[in-house]
Scaffold this active site. Structure first.
Site, PDB file in Angstrom:
ATOM      1  CD  GLU A  61     -15.381  34.975  -2.774  1.00 33.25           C
ATOM      2  OE1 GLU A  61     -14.498  34.485  -2.045  1.00 33.25           O
ATOM      3  OE2 GLU A  61     -15.968  36.044  -2.541  1.00 33.25           O
ATOM      4  NE  ARG A 111      -2.950  29.204  -0.392  1.00 35.33           N
ATOM      5  CZ  ARG A 111      -4.183  29.578  -0.716  1.00 35.33           C
ATOM      6  NH1 ARG A 111      -5.221  29.037  -0.133  1.00 35.33           N
ATOM      7  NH2 ARG A 111      -4.371  30.507  -1.627  1.00 35.33           N
ATOM      8  CE  LYS A 123      -9.816  34.153  -5.584  1.00 36.22           C
ATOM      9  NZ  LYS A 123     -11.105  33.626  -6.018  1.00 36.22           N
TER      10      LYS A 123
HETATM   11  P1  ATP Z   1      -6.923  33.274  -2.599  1.00 40.43           P
HETATM   12  O1  ATP Z   1      -6.574  32.593  -1.315  1.00 40.43           O
HETATM   13  O2  ATP Z   1      -5.828  33.344  -3.598  1.00 40.43           O
HETATM   14  O3  ATP Z   1      -7.616  34.571  -2.419  1.00 40.43           O
HETATM   15  P2  ATP Z   1      -9.096  31.467  -2.731  1.00 40.43           P
HETATM   16  O4  ATP Z   1      -8.601  30.182  -2.249  1.00 40.43           O
HETATM   17  O5  ATP Z   1      -9.923  32.255  -1.804  1.00 40.43           O
HETATM   18  O6  ATP Z   1      -7.919  32.306  -3.328  1.00 40.43           O
HETATM   19  P3  ATP Z   1     -11.130  30.457  -4.396  1.00 40.43           P
HETATM   20  O7  ATP Z   1     -11.767  31.092  -5.544  1.00 40.43           O
HETATM   21  O8  ATP Z   1     -11.926  30.224  -3.173  1.00 40.43           O
HETATM   22  O9  ATP Z   1      -9.870  31.313  -4.075  1.00 40.43           O
HETATM   23  O10 ATP Z   1     -10.406  29.117  -4.831  1.00 40.43           O
HETATM   24  C1  ATP Z   1     -11.020  28.120  -5.601  1.00 40.43           C
HETATM   25  C2  ATP Z   1     -10.323  26.815  -5.338  1.00 40.43           C
HETATM   26  O11 ATP Z   1      -8.954  26.915  -5.660  1.00 40.43           O
HETATM   27  C3  ATP Z   1     -10.418  26.422  -3.879  1.00 40.43           C
HETATM   28  O12 ATP Z   1     -10.784  25.063  -3.823  1.00 40.43           O
HETATM   29  C4  ATP Z   1      -9.036  26.630  -3.349  1.00 40.43           C
HETATM   30  O13 ATP Z   1      -8.739  25.717  -2.350  1.00 40.43           O
HETATM   31  C5  ATP Z   1      -8.164  26.430  -4.592  1.00 40.43           C
HETATM   32  N1  ATP Z   1      -6.936  27.187  -4.472  1.00 40.43           N
HETATM   33  C6  ATP Z   1      -6.809  28.512  -4.291  1.00 40.43           C
HETATM   34  N2  ATP Z   1      -5.522  28.876  -4.180  1.00 40.43           N
HETATM   35  C7  ATP Z   1      -4.800  27.737  -4.299  1.00 40.43           C
HETATM   36  C8  ATP Z   1      -3.403  27.426  -4.263  1.00 40.43           C
HETATM   37  N3  ATP Z   1      -2.478  28.382  -4.080  1.00 40.43           N
HETATM   38  N4  ATP Z   1      -3.032  26.148  -4.431  1.00 40.43           N
HETATM   39  C9  ATP Z   1      -3.940  25.183  -4.624  1.00 40.43           C
HETATM   40  N5  ATP Z   1      -5.262  25.399  -4.666  1.00 40.43           N
HETATM   41  C10 ATP Z   1      -5.697  26.663  -4.499  1.00 40.43           C
END
Ligand code: ATP
Ligand code: MG
Length: 558
Positions: A37, A263, A273
């Site tokens: 996102e 994660r 984020k």
């Molecule tokens: P945050 O939880 O940090 O706000 P998010 O998961 O909402 O981040 P996205 O932009 O939706 O952020 O993430 C893009 C991809 O990265 C998704 O497929 C998500 O599952 C993966 N991702 C995000 N954070 C992690 C993490 N800590 N470890 C592994 N994969 C991750």
């Protein structure tokens, strides 16, 4: 900390599933995607997901899409879209022609929402957000049906079209799936598909007054793109039944399967984020690329090589259960890569002046220094020895304890690539601090060895006073002082000593003159990289990482 053991890499449960699917000829091509996102910069958790999804596309016949899940225009910005693309490329991956945006599918998603309405599977709800939340129930109690749940198809269609036409204010109504308000899985209790939002979207402008929810858009975007293996993190496991419900009810062109993995969590680090955005907005750091940030941009600025991140992600593997990885593991991978690739130079972080009393005034000589001990092809360079030098303040003690082998009155040490020197006098300021040393050198020890075979116990780095250059050096410590910082009250866990600025440091002239952004090792001090804050008069260097894991030792000592 103990050094991490090299683990068997390259195989994990997701790759096993893919291999089995290929063996059974379920697919001829594997299609994965990385779906950020665009509401912030990428962090090292994303790097794990990027390496997995793009890595799979490299290892198996297939491709990996970069798809922006741009369904929330309030939080999303072009700056983030640009930075995410730059970061994925920097990490070493390429989506080729496969760049997509969920917003490209807004028309189709809208058509499908109308289909759900016509099939009696969605309705417009006039309740407020708060009313909807209260009626949702809990894990132990079922939810309550909305009073608007049994609207006719015609009324729903009419209202939904008017929502789209922008007739209602933000929040006045939503479109909800009609599933089951008493479902054990709360995600199935009539989730919201569309909300009214009069907002400018980076790509669709003001075309839309309604925007799809992430849950509604995500799976259908995968289906439109023909994603075969849709990999996400564990918190979406409970959403899978909802995604499957949409796929079953809609005329989608393919049926992706979702797989959940753990994660990445790191000690001393928050990878959310929301938190990272707040750190930037509240000025706790100097921006998304502050070298203390766990963002890809921050690590790049700090001098972390992309290969170190790829190696780290490979070592931690892909698991089904959440865990916390010791940040020491990441540091180990960075050190290993930099030790292999970075040239050696000299830098003095906290200079102490030394006058070699028996070295003729006005004389200098060029000595040869090795650029990389394990890589002769890196060559050598000249450094200038003279009567006035700088050494590290820490390398001198006037009253040393027993095991201090570096410079002290009467003691002899080796200056790297130069001579043996002995301290003969100490000059102090009015406050009693040592401000200058008097030494003598032994001309017979040129190159650092004594012809009579006598030994010294310490070899120290140094710089010539005349031709070395003043620099600012920034030393970074963990951004949080708590090994598991509290995401809901992170400000309390911030480390007040996360940035240390050494404004009187000195570096080799060649280092100052070069504009290279390659990290280098300052001997005995660690790995350093030129920072973008450098000015022509004052180079600024950031320490990527120290040579040894002193941090873990300090923690262990208490
Ligand atoms: P945050 O939880 O940090 O706000 P998010 O998961 O909402 O981040 P996205 O932009 O939706 O952020 O993430 C893009 C991809 O990265 C998704 O497929 C998500 O599952 C993966 N991702 C995000 N954070 C992690 C993490 N800590 N470890 C592994 N994969 C991750
Ligand atoms: Mg997300």
């Amino acid at each position: 900390m103990t050094e991490p053991v090299a683990t068997e890499v390259g195989r994990d449960f997701i790759r096993d599933i893919i291999q089995a699917d290929l063996d059974q000829a379920k697919y001829t091509e594997i299609v994965t995607r990385f779906p950020p996102e665009p509401n912030g910069y990428l962090h090292i958790g994303h790097a794990k997901s990027i390496a997995l999804n793009f890595g799979i596309a490299q290892e198996f016949p297939g491709r990996c899409h970069l798809r922006f899940d741009d369904t929330n225009p309030v939080k999303e910005e072009q700056e983030y879209i640009d930075s995410i693309q730059a970061d994925v490329h920097w990490l070493g991956y390429d989506w080729g022609k496969n760049l997509f945006f969920a917003s490209d599918y807004f028309d189709r998603l809208y058509e499908w929402a109308e289909k759900l309405i016509r099939d009696g599977l969605a309705y417009v709800d006039d309740q407020t957000q708060e009313e909807i939340r209260l009626a949702r129930g809990t894990l132990t109690e079922p939810g309550k049906n909305s009073p608007f749940r049994d609207r006719s198809v015609d009324e729903n269609l009419d209202l939904f079209r008017r929502m789209k036409a922008g007739e209602f204010p933000n929040g006045a109504r939503v479109l909800r799936a009609k599933i089951d308000m008493s479902a054990g899985n709360i995600n199935l209790r009539d989730p919201v598909l569309y909300r009214i939002l009069h907002a400018h979207h980076p790509r669709t402008g003001t075309k839309w007054s309604i925007y799809p929810s992430y849950d509604y858009a995500h799976g259908q975007s995968d289906a439109i793109e023909g994603i075969t293996h849709s990999i996400c993190t564990l918190e979406f496991e409970d959403h899978r039944p909802l995604y499957d419900w949409f796929i079953e009810k809609l005329p989608v062109p393919s049926k992706p399967h979702q797989y959940e993995m753990a994660r990445l969590n790191l000690t001393y680090t928050l990878l959310s984020k929301r938190v990272l955005t707040q750190l930037v907005r509240d000025g706790h750091v100097a921006g998304w690329d502050d070298p203390r940030m766990p963002t890809v941009a921050g690590m790049r600025r700090r001098g972390v090589p992309p290969a170190a991140l790829r190696e780290f992600v490979k070592r931690i593997g892909v698991a089904k259960a959440n865990s916390v990885v010791d940040v020491g593991m990441l540091e180990f991978c960075i050190r290993e890569e930099l030790n292999r690739t970075s040239q050696r130079r000299m830098g003095v972080l906290r200079p102490l002046k030394v006058v070699i009393e028996n070295y003729p005034e006005g004389q200098t000589e060029e000595l040869e220094a090795i650029n990389h001990p394990d890589d002769p092809s890196a060559g050598t360079r000249k450094i200038t020895f003279g009567r006035e030098l700088y050494i590290e303040q820490d390398d001198f003690m006037e009253n040393p304890p027993k095991k201090f082998f570096r410079l002290s009155p009467g003691n002899e040490v080796r200056l790297r690539y130069a001579y043996f020197v002995k301290c003969t006098g100490v000059i102090k300021n009015e406050a009693g601090e040592v401000v200058e040393l008097r030494c003598t050198y032994d001309p017979a020890t040129k190159g650092g060895n004594a012809p009579d075979g006598r030994k010294v116990k310490a070899t120290m780095h140094w710089l010539p006073a005349a031709t070395s250059v003043p620099a600012e050096i920034r030393i970074y410590n963990q951004l949080f002082s708590n090994p598991s910082p509290d995401a809901s009250n992170f400000a309390a866990d911030l480390n007040p000593q996360s940035l240390e600025i050494l404004s009187n440091a000195r570096i080799e002239a060649s280092v100052a003159e070069s504009n290279s952004t390659e990290p280098m090792q300052f001997e005995r001090q660690g790995y350093f990289v030129r920072d973008k804050d450098s000015t022509p008069g004052k180079p600024v260097f950031s320490r990527t990482i120290g040579l040894r894991d002193t941090f873990a030792k300090e923690v262990a000592k208490g």
